[in-house]
Design a protein around this motif. Structure first.
Motif, short mmCIF file in Angstrom:
data_model
loop_
_atom_site.label_atom_id
_atom_site.label_comp_id
_atom_site.label_asym_id
_atom_site.label_seq_id
_atom_site.Cartn_x
_atom_site.Cartn_y
_atom_site.Cartn_z
N PHE A 20 0.81 -1.20 0.00
CA PHE A 20 0.00 0.00 0.00
C PHE A 20 0.85 1.26 0.00
O PHE A 20 1.95 1.29 0.55
CB PHE A 20 -0.88 0.07 1.26
CG PHE A 20 -2.00 -0.92 1.31
CD1 PHE A 20 -2.98 -0.94 0.34
CD2 PHE A 20 -2.09 -1.82 2.35
CE1 PHE A 20 -4.04 -1.84 0.41
CE2 PHE A 20 -3.13 -2.72 2.44
CZ PHE A 20 -4.10 -2.73 1.46
N VAL A 21 0.31 2.32 -0.58
CA VAL A 21 0.81 3.69 -0.40
C VAL A 21 -0.38 4.55 -0.04
O VAL A 21 -1.37 4.59 -0.79
CB VAL A 21 1.49 4.24 -1.68
CG1 VAL A 21 1.80 5.73 -1.52
CG2 VAL A 21 2.76 3.47 -1.98
N ASP A 22 -0.34 5.20 1.12
CA ASP A 22 -1.45 6.07 1.51
C ASP A 22 -1.32 7.41 0.79
O ASP A 22 -0.21 7.88 0.53
CB ASP A 22 -1.49 6.28 3.02
CG ASP A 22 -0.24 6.99 3.53
OD1 ASP A 22 0.83 6.37 3.49
OD2 ASP A 22 -0.35 8.15 3.94
N ALA A 23 -2.44 8.01 0.46
CA ALA A 23 -2.43 9.28 -0.28
C ALA A 23 -3.66 10.10 0.08
O ALA A 23 -4.66 9.58 0.57
CB ALA A 23 -2.39 9.01 -1.79
N THR A 24 -3.56 11.39 -0.21
CA THR A 24 -4.65 12.33 0.08
C THR A 24 -5.06 13.07 -1.18
O THR A 24 -4.21 13.45 -1.99
CB THR A 24 -4.20 13.36 1.14
OG1 THR A 24 -3.85 12.66 2.34
CG2 THR A 24 -5.30 14.35 1.45
N LEU A 25 -6.35 13.25 -1.34
CA LEU A 25 -6.88 13.99 -2.49
C LEU A 25 -6.45 15.46 -2.39
O LEU A 25 -6.59 16.07 -1.33
CB LEU A 25 -8.40 13.88 -2.51
CG LEU A 25 -9.15 14.49 -3.70
CD1 LEU A 25 -10.41 13.69 -3.97
CD2 LEU A 25 -9.54 15.94 -3.42
#
Length: 204
Positions: free
Chosen positions: A40-45
């Protein structure tokens, strides 16, 4: 006193942010435990394409973070879409609400196979179509739809639940409307699956 109020306010904001982050990561822990091969790689809009009826958006992670074209994008509630453009520090995501997406899926209860795609008339309600179902299928309202696996998407990602059923003009196939499990219209934080066992290139 004002200085102390400001300090306490900052502590409250920090606590709220940590609480949200903890809830966000907790939601993916179960997914990771069930799918140990996932990376996984967490990301933000960071922005949304307001002119796109499919509600595509841009996230704040890109190729330097290991993200590539066609990587699946999810929340802890279900599939959001997949990456369709990548820069060093950003990536664009096409969602399940887009008419340009085609996802091989199946009914979790019956194993009937079809295709999920978006439609302009459904996107504003967070819904998509589940089509190409044979007339003989036994899908029903409230059935859970998941990804069939192979190529772009791993098997078993929750897509949504059936909320309406209809047939084509010739009564030869069934089309279902599904409520997408992920809150695509309001999503802020996502996880990008950068690797899963069996991951392959996109196919027609």
């Amino acid at each position: 006193l004002q200085k102390r109020v400001d300090e306490l306010s900052k502590l409250v904001v920090d606590y709220d942010n940590l609480k949200k982050e903890n809830e966000f990561l907790k939601g993916f822990l179960e997914i990771k435990q069930q799918n140990k091969d996932y990376n996984f790689v967490d990301a933000t809009l960071i922005s949304r394409d307001m002119g796109d009826s499919g509600y595509s958006f841009t996230i704040n992670k890109g190729s330097v973070n290991g993200i590539s074209n066609h990587d699946p994008v999810i929340t802890s509630s279900g599939l959001v879409g997949y990456v369709t453009e990548v820069g060093p520090s950003y990536a664009k995501v096409t969602t399940l609400l887009s008419k340009n997406i085609k996802v091989g899926c199946l009914d979790y209860r019956t194993s009937d196979v079809g295709i999920v795609t978006g439609a302009t008339e459904l996107s504003k309600d967070g819904q998509s179509y589940f089509y190409n179902l044979p007339r003989s299928c036994t899908v029903a309202l409230n059935d859970i739809i998941v990804t069939a696996g192979g190529g772009v998407f791993p098997e078993g990602l929750v897509v949504g639940t059936i909320s309406h059923l209809s047939s084509d003009e010739n009564q030869t196939s069934i089309t279902a409307t599904i409520d997408c499990s992920a809150d695509i219209l309001n999503v802020k934080d996502v996880m990008v699956i950068t690797y899963f066992e069996g991951q392959g290139s996109i196919t027609k």
